[in-house]
Design an enzyme around this catalytic site. Sequence first.
Site, short mmCIF file in Angstrom:
data_model
loop_
_atom_site.label_atom_id
_atom_site.label_comp_id
_atom_site.label_asym_id
_atom_site.label_seq_id
_atom_site.Cartn_x
_atom_site.Cartn_y
_atom_site.Cartn_z
CG ASP A 14 38.67 40.41 41.76
OD1 ASP A 14 37.69 40.41 41.00
OD2 ASP A 14 39.18 41.46 42.21
CG HIS A 35 39.03 37.20 46.21
ND1 HIS A 35 38.48 38.00 47.17
CD2 HIS A 35 39.95 37.97 45.55
CE1 HIS A 35 39.03 39.21 47.10
NE2 HIS A 35 39.93 39.22 46.13
ZN ZN Z 1 43.33 40.21 42.83
#
Ligand code: ZN
Length: 406
Positions: A225, A366
């Site tokens: 993400d 991430h």
């Molecule tokens: Zn996010």
Amino acid sequence: MKKTMLLFLCLAILLITGCNKKEIKTTISDDELIAINYPVTGINILDDAITSYINKTRTNFKKEYKNYKNPELNISYTYKELNDDIVNVSLNTEINADKKINKIKTFTYNKKTKSFLTMEDIIKDLDALDYNIKKQLLEKYRDSDIESLTNVSYDYFTFDDENLTLYLGMQTSKDNRQELIYLDIPLNSLKLLIDIDKTENTDNYIKIKKKNIDYDDKVVALTFDDGPSKYTTKILDTLKKYDACGTFFVIGNKVEFYNETLQRMVNEGNEIGNHSYNHKWLNRLSKQEFQEELNKTQEKVQKITGISPKVFRPTYGGYSDRLKSYTDLTFILWDVDSSDWKVKKKEKIINNIIPNVKDGSIILMHDNHEYSANAIDSVVKALKDKGYKFVTVSELLELKQLRENE
Ligand code: ZN
């Protein structure tokens, strides 16, 4: 002597590669509802102005809103190179607490003259235009009583290929939201003192890699993400090295800076998912605002890769049936959380993942952190050693469907 030469060479390389290296920085604090995206332009004076504005905004926000329930700070940006010398950046701040507050700050910088430009530097005969602008403003905002409309300043403005957009303050809408007052002026109607180059469209080229996955293979989906970022290529390198793949839930407002990274994602068998345009807290958005957050990202990804995302990862993991009913995209959460943004250390990230993975797991990471990019080699290797095959989330959904129909 040799050592100093070497040091000098290293410094020179650092200077050359360090300068003009554009990237988009993302600061997302999942437990605070803070999401900030901004460009690092490689122009020191401009970058200093941008970061000091952001730091000030963030400090003020923390101070002023500490007693509110779920206060949200969202800063997004626009970036436009008007020509080889002039860059225009806007920072759009939205604060959502008891009511919505929206502010905009813009910078226009000329690298050649080393100076910030005002509207007088850009438009010829501003006085003559002034009359027209006021007339158009009064027309556009006829129903609102904004006294400032006749006393506008031209401090904040942005450009796209067609328009100059002037930002002239805020107004309170009927549903008690603060909205920016702005006016789009077609560039071809203006007498400009500077040249503005049109951006060229990127070519789409896609040849998707085929994967051999068997019905009863042990599979896992890696998801990333908040990217793309400058660390994403390292992750792509690692995935390629192990013949693995992942799904990248991208923030729409960043993707134009990473055209090649996005094309590589698709070419190498990865999937691109939608993670909204500005990373706002979605539950607060109206239907129209939510769809805008999604559609703008769909369009940007489509423009760069020729492919529209099919899957959506809600920001801050927050969603509802109401939001789901507003889109055809499939909402994708996760069952294994690396908590990479919190633990920040390679070993801890690996430990949060490996013992918790099972067949069909979706792992959350991430790709906007260096420590995440550094951990990925060990993560992929460990999973591969355990016999897992890597699939994108859409492939995983397909496989799960197949197995259910069995
Ligand atoms: Zn996010």
